[in-house]
Motif scaffolding. Sequence first.
Motif, PDB file in Angstrom:
ATOM      1  N   LEU A 177     160.194 155.830  53.506  1.00  0.00           N
ATOM      2  CA  LEU A 177     159.788 155.219  54.770  1.00  0.00           C
ATOM      3  C   LEU A 177     160.968 154.632  55.538  1.00  0.00           C
ATOM      4  O   LEU A 177     161.161 154.914  56.725  1.00  0.00           O
ATOM      5  N   PHE A 178     161.775 153.827  54.881  1.00  0.00           N
ATOM      6  CA  PHE A 178     162.838 153.132  55.598  1.00  0.00           C
ATOM      7  C   PHE A 178     163.972 154.076  56.002  1.00  0.00           C
ATOM      8  O   PHE A 178     164.587 153.903  57.054  1.00  0.00           O
ATOM      9  N   THR A 179     164.226 155.066  55.187  1.00  0.00           N
ATOM     10  CA  THR A 179     165.227 156.067  55.559  1.00  0.00           C
ATOM     11  C   THR A 179     164.774 156.835  56.788  1.00  0.00           C
ATOM     12  O   THR A 179     165.550 157.067  57.729  1.00  0.00           O
ATOM     13  N   LEU A 180     163.505 157.224  56.816  1.00  0.00           N
ATOM     14  CA  LEU A 180     162.980 157.966  57.961  1.00  0.00           C
ATOM     15  C   LEU A 180     162.954 157.120  59.227  1.00  0.00           C
ATOM     16  O   LEU A 180     163.239 157.618  60.320  1.00  0.00           O
ATOM     17  N   LEU A 181     162.622 155.841  59.081  1.00  0.00           N
ATOM     18  CA  LEU A 181     162.570 154.975  60.260  1.00  0.00           C
ATOM     19  C   LEU A 181     163.942 154.790  60.906  1.00  0.00           C
ATOM     20  O   LEU A 181     164.033 154.422  62.075  1.00  0.00           O
ATOM     21  N   SER A 182     164.980 155.054  60.165  1.00  0.00           N
ATOM     22  CA  SER A 182     166.331 154.973  60.734  1.00  0.00           C
ATOM     23  C   SER A 182     166.725 156.249  61.469  1.00  0.00           C
ATOM     24  O   SER A 182     167.822 156.327  62.022  1.00  0.00           O
ATOM     25  N   LEU A 183     165.815 157.223  61.485  1.00  0.00           N
ATOM     26  CA  LEU A 183     166.088 158.517  62.136  1.00  0.00           C
ATOM     27  C   LEU A 183     164.981 158.807  63.154  1.00  0.00           C
ATOM     28  O   LEU A 183     164.032 159.552  62.875  1.00  0.00           O
ATOM     29  N   LEU A 186     147.399 160.972  59.889  1.00  0.00           N
ATOM     30  CA  LEU A 186     147.716 160.221  61.102  1.00  0.00           C
ATOM     31  C   LEU A 186     147.306 158.761  60.965  1.00  0.00           C
ATOM     32  O   LEU A 186     148.059 157.850  61.350  1.00  0.00           O
ATOM     33  N   SER A 187     146.138 158.517  60.389  1.00  0.00           N
ATOM     34  CA  SER A 187     145.674 157.147  60.202  1.00  0.00           C
ATOM     35  C   SER A 187     146.623 156.359  59.308  1.00  0.00           C
ATOM     36  O   SER A 187     146.970 155.206  59.605  1.00  0.00           O
ATOM     37  N   GLY A 188     147.076 156.973  58.214  1.00  0.00           N
ATOM     38  CA  GLY A 188     147.999 156.290  57.309  1.00  0.00           C
ATOM     39  C   GLY A 188     149.336 155.991  57.958  1.00  0.00           C
ATOM     40  O   GLY A 188     149.903 154.904  57.767  1.00  0.00           O
ATOM     41  N   LEU A 189     149.849 156.926  58.742  1.00  0.00           N
ATOM     42  CA  LEU A 189     151.143 156.712  59.402  1.00  0.00           C
ATOM     43  C   LEU A 189     151.047 155.632  60.473  1.00  0.00           C
ATOM     44  O   LEU A 189     151.982 154.857  60.668  1.00  0.00           O
ATOM     45  N   LEU A 190     149.905 155.576  61.167  1.00  0.00           N
ATOM     46  CA  LEU A 190     149.714 154.509  62.159  1.00  0.00           C
ATOM     47  C   LEU A 190     149.555 153.155  61.484  1.00  0.00           C
ATOM     48  O   LEU A 190     150.066 152.140  61.959  1.00  0.00           O
ATOM     49  N   GLN A 191     148.861 153.141  60.353  1.00  0.00           N
ATOM     50  CA  GLN A 191     148.606 151.876  59.662  1.00  0.00           C
ATOM     51  C   GLN A 191     149.894 151.245  59.144  1.00  0.00           C
ATOM     52  O   GLN A 191     150.050 150.018  59.187  1.00  0.00           O
ATOM     53  N   CYS A 192     150.821 152.066  58.660  1.00  0.00           N
ATOM     54  CA  CYS A 192     152.089 151.519  58.169  1.00  0.00           C
ATOM     55  C   CYS A 192     153.131 151.429  59.288  1.00  0.00           C
ATOM     56  O   CYS A 192     154.303 151.182  59.017  1.00  0.00           O
ATOM     57  N   GLN A 193     152.674 151.663  60.525  1.00  0.00           N
ATOM     58  CA  GLN A 193     153.530 151.550  61.715  1.00  0.00           C
ATOM     59  C   GLN A 193     154.742 152.477  61.635  1.00  0.00           C
ATOM     60  O   GLN A 193     155.838 152.124  62.059  1.00  0.00           O
ATOM     61  N   PHE A 194     154.503 153.662  61.082  1.00  0.00           N
ATOM     62  CA  PHE A 194     155.574 154.653  61.035  1.00  0.00           C
ATOM     63  C   PHE A 194     155.945 155.090  62.445  1.00  0.00           C
ATOM     64  O   PHE A 194     157.103 155.312  62.760  1.00  0.00           O
ATOM     65  N   PHE A 195     154.933 155.258  63.274  1.00  0.00           N
ATOM     66  CA  PHE A 195     155.177 155.380  64.712  1.00  0.00           C
ATOM     67  C   PHE A 195     154.064 154.617  65.430  1.00  0.00           C
ATOM     68  O   PHE A 195     152.963 154.466  64.911  1.00  0.00           O
ATOM     69  N   PRO A 196     154.343 154.113  66.616  1.00  0.00           N
ATOM     70  CA  PRO A 196     153.392 153.232  67.290  1.00  0.00           C
ATOM     71  C   PRO A 196     152.273 154.003  67.973  1.00  0.00           C
ATOM     72  O   PRO A 196     152.424 155.186  68.319  1.00  0.00           O
ATOM     73  N   LEU A 197     151.164 153.337  68.140  1.00  0.00           N
ATOM     74  CA  LEU A 197     150.071 153.902  68.920  1.00  0.00           C
ATOM     75  C   LEU A 197     150.329 153.557  70.386  1.00  0.00           C
ATOM     76  O   LEU A 197     149.717 152.660  70.963  1.00  0.00           O
ATOM     77  N   ASP A 198     151.272 154.267  70.994  1.00  0.00           N
ATOM     78  CA  ASP A 198     151.658 153.972  72.370  1.00  0.00           C
ATOM     79  C   ASP A 198     150.721 154.665  73.349  1.00  0.00           C
ATOM     80  O   ASP A 198     149.808 155.414  72.978  1.00  0.00           O
ATOM     81  N   SER A 199     150.957 154.403  74.631  1.00  0.00           N
ATOM     82  CA  SER A 199     150.073 154.937  75.671  1.00  0.00           C
ATOM     83  C   SER A 199     150.107 156.458  75.726  1.00  0.00           C
ATOM     84  O   SER A 199     149.093 157.097  76.022  1.00  0.00           O
ATOM     85  N   SER A 200     151.257 157.047  75.430  1.00  0.00           N
ATOM     86  CA  SER A 200     151.355 158.509  75.494  1.00  0.00           C
ATOM     87  C   SER A 200     150.490 159.162  74.423  1.00  0.00           C
ATOM     88  O   SER A 200     149.821 160.183  74.684  1.00  0.00           O
ATOM     89  N   LEU A 201     150.469 158.598  73.213  1.00  0.00           N
ATOM     90  CA  LEU A 201     149.638 159.151  72.147  1.00  0.00           C
ATOM     91  C   LEU A 201     148.162 158.957  72.459  1.00  0.00           C
ATOM     92  O   LEU A 201     147.351 159.869  72.271  1.00  0.00           O
ATOM     93  N   GLN A 202     147.802 157.768  72.962  1.00  0.00           N
ATOM     94  CA  GLN A 202     146.408 157.526  73.326  1.00  0.00           C
ATOM     95  C   GLN A 202     145.948 158.505  74.398  1.00  0.00           C
ATOM     96  O   GLN A 202     144.855 159.079  74.314  1.00  0.00           O
ATOM     97  N   THR A 203     146.800 158.709  75.410  1.00  0.00           N
ATOM     98  CA  THR A 203     146.444 159.621  76.503  1.00  0.00           C
ATOM     99  C   THR A 203     146.274 161.046  75.988  1.00  0.00           C
ATOM    100  O   THR A 203     145.344 161.765  76.377  1.00  0.00           O
ATOM    101  N   GLN A 204     147.172 161.455  75.087  1.00  0.00           N
ATOM    102  CA  GLN A 204     147.095 162.800  74.520  1.00  0.00           C
ATOM    103  C   GLN A 204     145.788 162.999  73.766  1.00  0.00           C
ATOM    104  O   GLN A 204     145.119 164.034  73.920  1.00  0.00           O
ATOM    105  N   LEU A 205     145.413 162.015  72.957  1.00  0.00           N
ATOM    106  CA  LEU A 205     144.182 162.136  72.175  1.00  0.00           C
ATOM    107  C   LEU A 205     142.948 162.084  73.063  1.00  0.00           C
ATOM    108  O   LEU A 205     141.982 162.837  72.854  1.00  0.00           O
ATOM    109  N   GLN A 206     142.953 161.217  74.058  1.00  0.00           N
ATOM    110  CA  GLN A 206     141.811 161.119  74.958  1.00  0.00           C
ATOM    111  C   GLN A 206     141.638 162.386  75.779  1.00  0.00           C
ATOM    112  O   GLN A 206     140.512 162.838  76.024  1.00  0.00           O
ATOM    113  N   THR A 207     142.759 162.997  76.163  1.00  0.00           N
ATOM    114  CA  THR A 207     142.686 164.253  76.923  1.00  0.00           C
ATOM    115  C   THR A 207     142.082 165.362  76.078  1.00  0.00           C
ATOM    116  O   THR A 207     141.236 166.139  76.535  1.00  0.00           O
TER     117      THR A 207
END
Length: 322
Positions: free
Chosen positions: A158-164, A194-215
């Motif tokens: 996790l931490f190695t990936l977050l640095s990239l 996707l749920s697991g990666l969002l829960q551990c904040q691997f990447f944020p649930l930003d507006s672009s992701l929300q818009t993509q899913l809603q579309t």
Amino acid sequence: MIDVALPHTRPTSSPHVAEFVTRVLERLKPLTSEPEIHNHIHEENTQEMDERTQAVKLLKTVLKWLMASAGRTFTTPVQQQLQLLPLLFKIAPVEIDESYDEMKQDARTCLSLMSQGLLYPEHIPLVLAALEEMAGSRSWHTRFSVLTYLQITVFYNLFTLLSLPVEVLRIRKLVMQLLLDEQLEVRDMACTTLSGLLQCQFFPLDSSLQTQLQTLSKTSLPKARGDNTYPSLITGKRHAGVLGLSACILSSPYDVPQWMPQILMDLSDHLNDPQPIEMTVKKTLSEFRRTHHDNWQEHRQCFTDDQLLVLTNLLVSPCYYA
């Protein structure tokens, strides 16, 4: 001793692991062109069949060799380990049945052990390239296995990936690609990932992701066919959006972030959609009720009166939140 230099001694001149593995991989090449790998010996007396038979025998030995190295630092170069991944994914289907023989079980064990390995930053692009290649496989079992492998690899590194950041974006793209998969089982596993990666904040649930899913979730459904069914391609795309929204809800099981009320309302719009969309929405709403029940008096403050009315009608009897 293999490639080991001991104090006050000369370095070993042979054997060298890299050269040895290169020769092994060369002899396994006949299997890479096979759509399926069988765990039996061909009786035909032809050179091609003999090469494949010998390759199968060698592969069984390689699998035992990889498992024996578990718990110790791999001496095999990572680049060469990754060349074995396509073979491992090919012979390690997800489903377990009566034909699930020893070689397939060994392959699954090897995949599990390799996914738990700690990676250096320079190795991560190589691993992701291999997973991206496998995600394009014609076998849905392989695509499913990519997600299970990815989950473990991310959490162990996790931490190695977050640095990239660039590699994080590659993983997000890969998960979204599989969320749109034509196979229902793959889409469901992509939702869990996707749920697991969002829960551990691997990447944020930003507006672009929300818009993509809603579309995606608003993909128009054409008129139903005579048998009251819809084209699977259209339904799958809409289902992918709903699964993505469900993953967002499931990623916050014990609190109500600012974005959650609206996503719950978006999901409620799909309760009358065809299956499997309807079932996904019902399961998500049921899980939301279960995980937020204990602190509901606090959580309800995050919703408007209209939103609370909708949730009450959807989840339980009107007196439940009284």
